[in-house]
Motif scaffolding. Structure first.
Motif, PDB file in Angstrom:
ATOM      1  N   ARG A 103      36.275  14.137  -0.388  1.00  0.00           N
ATOM      2  CA  ARG A 103      35.853  14.952  -1.453  1.00  0.00           C
ATOM      3  C   ARG A 103      35.195  14.548  -2.231  1.00  0.00           C
ATOM      4  O   ARG A 103      34.527  15.067  -2.991  1.00  0.00           O
ATOM      5  N   MET A 182      44.642  15.067   1.375  1.00  0.00           N
ATOM      6  CA  MET A 182      44.527  14.354  -0.493  1.00  0.00           C
ATOM      7  C   MET A 182      42.526  14.721  -1.059  1.00  0.00           C
ATOM      8  O   MET A 182      42.739  15.224  -1.910  1.00  0.00           O
ATOM      9  N   MET A 186      42.756  17.634  -3.490  1.00  0.00           N
ATOM     10  CA  MET A 186      43.052  17.871  -4.518  1.00  0.00           C
ATOM     11  C   MET A 186      41.097  17.698  -5.482  1.00  0.00           C
ATOM     12  O   MET A 186      40.545  18.167  -4.473  1.00  0.00           O
ATOM     13  N   ARG A 187      40.805  17.441  -6.414  1.00  0.00           N
ATOM     14  CA  ARG A 187      40.082  17.891  -6.602  1.00  0.00           C
ATOM     15  C   ARG A 187      39.356  16.731  -7.312  1.00  0.00           C
ATOM     16  O   ARG A 187      37.844  17.376  -7.862  1.00  0.00           O
ATOM     17  N   THR A 191      41.196  11.263  -8.662  1.00  0.00           N
ATOM     18  CA  THR A 191      42.843  12.055  -8.122  1.00  0.00           C
ATOM     19  C   THR A 191      43.176  10.961  -7.349  1.00  0.00           C
ATOM     20  O   THR A 191      44.315  10.875  -6.540  1.00  0.00           O
ATOM     21  N   VAL A 192      42.326  11.236  -6.057  1.00  0.00           N
ATOM     22  CA  VAL A 192      43.012  11.157  -4.896  1.00  0.00           C
ATOM     23  C   VAL A 192      42.792   9.327  -4.393  1.00  0.00           C
ATOM     24  O   VAL A 192      43.808   9.190  -3.937  1.00  0.00           O
TER      25      VAL A 192
END
Length: 275
Positions: A103, A182, A186-187, A191-192
């Protein structure tokens, strides 16, 4: 004399098309190149290894000396129980990093730059997953060495210990596909990590990794018996302590295969839409 004028951007647009025709052999080479990139990131940023180097030491010392006397009567008797449990808990938790770093790379635009290169589109994803296997190996080695220094003497011998370590690494690699998904969908990296820990911690602590299941309440014992982490821990204990390969080993490998069979295509499809 005839002059040919190329339209701006034509060469750039041709690159993804060329990448789409890349064969399997080059895709493998691209994956290994990206895996090497991941290892170089660790070389230039060694604090990325804190979780796989410090956590096994702290957890092994803490759990052994806090619970050893209460559960098994003494530390020496508790080591055959706790070392396989710590090994599974540490290596599986390490697989969370796959999603968070993926991410972070996507947020920084690193993958956008990879799009313009004549490489397999899947290489950045598969390379990141491959590089993390080194992290699993480091965590496995440190945990086992720490156990040996504390007096752990596995009855399964070298073959049993190596087989137990490889089993944990295979299962961690399978689980890393979940966290990779994830990371793609996910952004934020935070959060991940938060969601991953929320899912993983109950699975590891509500298992037989640290205490025997028969000391738990009945409703929790029922969950522990079907918890896939419990099957993995039992398989690792049997391999390391006795050199025995039982049904728990089969269930662990089947579970890993099912996760990869389901999550790998889903993750790749989601990644390709982003890439």
């Amino acid at each position: 004399m005839t002059t040919t004028i190329e339209r701006p951007g034509a060469a750039v647009r041709a690159t993804p098309q060329a990448a789409g025709r890349i064969g399997l052999d080059q895709a493998v080479r691209n994956t290994l190149t990206m895996a090497r990139r991941g290892l170089l990131k660790i070389k230039h940023n060694p604090e990325q290894l804190f979780d796989v180097s410090i956590q096994p030491i702290i957890f092994t010392l803490m759990f052994t000396y806090i619970f050893g006397g209460a559960i098994s009567g003494d530390v020496a008797s508790y080591l055959p129980i706790i070392i396989p449990g710590i090994l599974v808990q540490t290596v599986i938790t390490t697989s969370i990093v796959t999603g968070t770093q993926l991410r972070e790379d996507m947020d920084k635009g690193v993958f956008d730059r990879f799009k313009s290169l004549p490489i397999a589109r899947i290489a950045p994803l598969s390379g990141a997953l491959t590089a993390d296997v080194v992290r699993y190996a480091i965590a496995t080695t440190i945990t086992l060495v720490m156990g040996l220094l504390m007096g752990y003497r596995p009855g399964g011998g070298v073959v049993g210990v190596v087989a137990a370590g490889l089993l944990v690494m295979v299962c961690a690699f399978a689980i890393s596909w979940i966290f990779a998904l994830m990371g793609v969908v996910m952004r934020k990296a935070s959060t991940v990590q938060g969601v991953s820990m929320l899912v993983l911690f109950p699975l590891t602590f509500m298992s037989n990794a640290f205490v025997p299941a028969d000391t738990m309440p009945g409703w929790m014992q029922a969950f522990v018996k079907i918890n896939p982490v419990s099957h993995l821990v039992t398989a690792v204990r049997e391999l390391a302590n006795n050199g025995h390969a039982g049904m728990d080993l089969v269930w662990a490998l089947v579970g890993a295969a099912v996760i990869v069979a389901i999550m790998a295509p889903v993750t790749v499809r989601a990644y390709m839409r982003k890439a």
